[in-house]
Enzyme design. Structure first.
Site, PDB file in Angstrom:
ATOM      1  N   LYS A  50      -0.914  85.127 -62.564  1.00 17.87           N
ATOM      2  CA  LYS A  50      -2.381  85.185 -62.578  1.00 17.87           C
ATOM      3  C   LYS A  50      -2.904  85.088 -61.141  1.00 17.87           C
ATOM      4  CE  LYS A  50      -6.517  84.703 -64.444  1.00 17.87           C
ATOM      5  NZ  LYS A  50      -7.062  86.033 -64.785  1.00 17.87           N
ATOM      6  N   CYS A 135     -10.480  93.458 -58.788  1.00 18.83           N
ATOM      7  CA  CYS A 135     -10.960  92.745 -59.964  1.00 18.83           C
ATOM      8  C   CYS A 135     -12.415  93.109 -60.230  1.00 18.83           C
ATOM      9  CB  CYS A 135     -10.844  91.237 -59.803  1.00 18.83           C
ATOM     10  SG  CYS A 135     -11.447  90.358 -61.263  1.00 18.83           S
ATOM     11  N   GLY A 222      -5.780  98.584 -72.063  1.00 13.79           N
ATOM     12  CA  GLY A 222      -5.169  99.029 -73.312  1.00 13.79           C
ATOM     13  C   GLY A 222      -5.139 100.550 -73.417  1.00 13.79           C
TER      14      GLY A 222
END
Ligand SMILES: Cc1cc2nc3c(=O)[nH]c(=O)nc-3n(C[C@H](O)[C@H](O)[C@H](O)COP(=O)(O)O)c2cc1C
Ligand code: FES
Lengths: 321, 294
Positions: A50, A135, A222
C-alpha cells in the site's frame, strides 16, 4: 498439472528478477500477509505494498468503495501511518513475506517523493520502489505528477538520486498521450513502468441525489478498464523499451496474456483479488498451461509479440500517423 | 505503542486484544461448500443452506463470510453467517443488486466457495442476563447465532426487530421458537408497532446490554439510546467491502484510538485527534457503541 520447472516465467524489473510474472497490486493485496491464509504467497511474483506518504493520513470519508458494472470505484485517499511509523512498526514484518515486497511511495511534492523513497529504499525488506504518481483520489495534487511529463521527470529524477534499487513509475490512464509521459519517466531514470493506475469516475445515488463516494470522485478498476489499460500498455511498449508491469482489469490468464502480448513483462492483479484471493495463482497456472500447449519455453518470447509488426510500420509512417 | 482501553463498560473478552494476530489467523480459509437447500423465505429474500462441516466448528456469533461468486468477475459478497449447526451453515440475504442476484441463482448441488469465518463477532460471554437484540431488515441474518449463544447461557433475550412491512419480517417465528421474546415493528404498521424499531426499544424496559445489526441510521439511534442510559452496546456495522480480509482499507469507520480494536496507527496529521479509521472487516464488524466516532 504442468511442470513449472520446464518453463521460464520469470520477469525482470531492473535488477530485480521475479520468479513469476504475477504481482499483487498496491492497495489490493495488503502486505501479502492478509491473504496468506488463502494462498501460497511463494507462488506470487511480488506484492506491491500500500502506498505510504511522508505524514500519516486518515484517508477519505466513507463510502470509499462502490461496486459498478464490471468493476468498482474506489477513493481510499491513501490512508497510511506515514513513513516514520511505517519504518518503525511495519517494514520489519515484510521480511517474512514469502515473495518480494515492493514499496509504494506517494506524495504531494517532488521533495516528498525523494524523502520517502530514500528512507524506504534503504531497508533490506524492500526489493524495489514504485512511485505512485497517479493516485486520482487525493484532491488535485496526487495525480498531477503523472499527467505532466515535466513533473513526472522531476519526481523520478529526485527519487532516482536517492537509490539504486529498481524504480518503477506508475502511470495514469487519465492523460491525452501516455507515450510522452512514459518517455519522460524513462529518460529521468525509471527502470520500469507500471501501466496503468485507475481511470477517474463517479457514481450518483438517485434516491439520495448525491454522489455515492465520500470523496465524490474515485478511481475505476476491474474489467471495465481492461481495454483502456491494454491500449496504454501497447502504446507505452511502442514508446520505450523498459519492462512494463501491465495492469487494469486482469482477471484471467487470457487477460494476462493479452497484456504480455501487448508488451508487458509482468502483470498486476488488483480488483480480481476481491472476487477470489487465489486469482494471481490461477492466472499463473493458466499462463503456464498456455505456454505448454503452444510449446513456448520462455514467457519473454511472448512479451510484445503482438506489437512487432506495428513498430516496424511506424518506422515508415512516423509516429502518431 | 498501542494503548488498550480499560473500559469498565466493555464486556468484550481479552481475546479481542490479540487483534493484530487475527490478520494471519489460521482459522479463516477458503471453504468449498455445496448448496444443500434453497428457499425464498419472502419475496426477494433467499435462504441458502450450505454443507460446510469444517466451518460450523469455527464460526462464532457475528462472524461473516465473503461469498465468492461462481465465475468471479465481481467482488465477493460479505454476508453474516445465519445458522451454523451440525454439518450445515446458512446465508440469509436480500436480492438487492447484480451480485446478490447471482448468489440467489445458485441451485441445490451447486458449489459455492466462502472465505470464512471473518471478523470479530459479538461477545456473548458477558455477565448480563437481560439482553436486547435489535435487528433491522437484513441485519437479522447476523443475530441468530448470538441469540442462540445468549439463550444457551440462560439469558433473557428480547428481539426488537424492525422492517418495512410484515412480509419483510422474515424468520421472526424462528427466533420465537429458539426462545426469544419478539418485539416487532413495521414502517407501515402491518405487523407489530407502527414505527421504527428504535422507538419501540425506547418504550420498553431497558436491557442490561444491547447487540444490534442493521442499517446505519438504526445503529446510530441504538447507539444514542444506549449511551444516554449507559447500557453497553455492541453494534455490527454495515459498510461497502472490497477484499473483506483487511487488505484494501475500503471499509473503515472512525473509532477512538484508545479502543482495543483500534488498528496500530499513529496520531493523524490531519486533525491530530484521538480518532483512527478501523477496518470494519478486520477490527469489526462488531464495535462498542461508545468507542465509535461516526
Ligand atoms: C481499493 C483499491 C486501492 C488502491 N490503492 C492503491 C494505492 O494505494 N496505490 C497505488 O499505486 N494504487 C492503488 N490502487 C490501484 C491498483 O494498484 C491498480 O493499479 C488498479 O486498481 C488497476 O488494476 P485492477 O483493475 O487489476 O485493480 C488501488 C486500487 C483499488 C481498487
Ligand atoms: S474490505 Fe478490504 S480492508 Fe476491509
Amino acid at each position: 498439472m504442468v511442470d513449472l520447472s520446464k518453463f521460464d516465467v520469470s520477469a525482470r524489473i531492473g535488477s530485480l528478477v521475479l520468479p513469476y510474472p504475477t504481482v499483487g497490486l498496491s492497495g489490493c493485496y495488503g502486505s501479502g500477509a492478509e491473504f496468506a491464509p488463502y494462498v501460497d504467497l511463494s507462488r506470487l511474483g511480488a506484492v506491491v505494498l500500500k502506498s505510504v506518504t511522508r505524514r500519516p493520513r486518515m484517508g477519505n470519508p466513507t463510502p470509499r468503495i462502490v461496486h459498478t458494472p464490471a468493476g468498482m470505484l474506489n477513493a481510499i485517499g491513501l490512508q497510511n501511518p506515514g513513513i516514520d511509523w511505517y519504518l518503525r512498526h511495519d517494514v520489519a514484518k515484510f521480511a517474512q513475506t514469502p515473495c518480494a515486497t515492493i514499496g509504494s511511495v506517494a506524495g504531494f511534492s517532488v521533495d516528498d517523493y525523494a524523502y520517502v523513497c530514500e528512507r524506504l529504499a534503504a531497508r533490506s525488506e524492500i526489493a524495489a520502489i514504485e512511485l505512485n504518481i497517479s493516485c486520482p483520489n487525493v484532491a488535485h495534487e496526487g495525480e498531477t505528477f503523472a499527467c505532466d511529463p515535466d513533473l513526472t521527470a522531476r519526481v523520478v529524477r529526485a527519487a532516482r538520486a536517492t537509490t539504486d534499487k529498481p524504480l518503477i513509475a506508475k502511470l495514469s490512464p487519465n492523460v491525452t498521450d501516455i507515450a510522452t509521459i512514459a518517455r519522460s519517466a524513462v529518460a529521468a531514470g525509471a527502470d520500469a513502468l507500471a501501466v496503468v493506475n485507475t481511470v477517474r469516475g463517479m457514481a450518483i445515488d438517485i434516491h439520495q441525489r448525491k454522489p455515492r463516494l465520500g470523496n465524490i470522485t474515485g478511481g475505476l478498476s476491474g474489467a471495465a478498464i481492461r481495454p483502456i489499460a491494454l491500449l496504454a500498455v501497447y502504446e507505452v511498449a511502442r514508446a520505450v523499451s523498459v519492462p512494463i508491469l501491465g495492469q487494469g482489469g486482469i482477471e484471467t490468464a487470457s487477460d494476462a496474456l493479452e497484456f504480455v502480448l501487448a508488451g508487458a513483462t509482468a502483470v498486476g492483479i488488483g480488483t480480481a483479488n476481491f472476487a477470489d484471493p487465489r486469482a494471481p495463482m490461477t492466472i499463473l497456472d493458466g499462463i503456464v498451461a498456455y505456454m505448454a500447449q503452444r510449446n513456448v519455453r520462455s514467457l519473454r518470447d511472448l512479451v510484445g509479440a503482438a506489437n512487432t509488426g506495428f513498430a516496424n510500420i511506424n518506422q515508415f509512417e512516423g509516429d502518431e500517423g | 505503542m498501542r494503548r488498550f482501553s480499560d473500559n469498565p463498560e466493555s464486556f468484550f473478552k481479552i481475546w479481542r486484544k490479540s487483534l493484530p494476530v487475527a490478520l494471519s489467523s489460521p482459522i479463516s480459509a477458503v471453504v468449498p461448500t455445496r448448496i444443500l437447500d434453497r428457499s425464498e423465505v419472502a419475496r426477494d429474500v433467499i435462504l441458502l443452506g450450505l454443507e460446510a462441516p469444517e466451518l460450523v466448528e469455527k464460526v462464532r456469533p457475528g462472524h461473516f463470510a465473503m461469498a465468492l461468486l461462481p465465475g468471479g468477475q465481481a467482488a465477493g459478497v460479505a454476508l453474516g453467517i445465519y445458522e451454523a449447526r451440525g454439518e450445515r451453515c446458512s446465508l440469509l440475504f436480500f436480492l438487492a443488486g447484480d451480485r446478490t442476484h447471482r448468489l440467489g441463482a445458485l441451485r441445490i448441488g451447486d458449489r459455492l466457495d466462502l472465505v470464512a469465518p471473518l471478523g470479530n463477532g459479538f461477545d456473548c460471554e458477558g455477565a448480563q442476563r437481560d439482553i436486547a437484540i435489535v435487528a433491522g431488515g437484513v441485519g437479522i441474518a447476523s443475530v441468530l447465532l448470538p441469540a442462540q449463544a445468549l439463550l444457551a447461557r440462560g439469558a433473557r433475550v428480547r428481539l426488537f426487530y424492525g422492517a418495512r412491512t410484515a412480509e419483510r419480517l422474515v424468520e421472526a417465528e424462528r427466533f420465537a421458537a429458539e426462545g426469544c421474546e419478539l418485539l416487532l415493528a413495521t414502517d407501515d404498521g402491518s405487523r407489530g408497532y407502527n414505527g421504527v424499531v428504535t422507538d419501540l426499544l425506547a418504550r420498553e424496559d431497558a436491557a442490561e446490554a444491547i447487540l444490534a445489526c442493521g442499517p446505519t441510521p438504526m445503529l446510530r439511534a441504538v447507539s444514542a439510546y444506549a449511551q444516554e442510559r449507559n447500557i453497553p452496546a455492541q453494534l455490527s456495522l454495515e459498510e461497502a467491502f472490497g477484499c473483506g480480509v483487511g487488505g484494501c482499507w475500503g471499509c473503515v469507520v472512525p473509532i477512538v484510538r484508545t479502543s482495543a480494536q483500534a488498528p496500530s496507527f499513529p496520531p493523524s496529521d490531519a486533525d491530530g485527534s484521538d480518532v483512527v479509521h478501523a477496518r470494519v472487516c478486520v477490527e469489526g464488524p462488531v464495535f462498542l457503541a461508545n468507542e465509535l466516532r461516526w
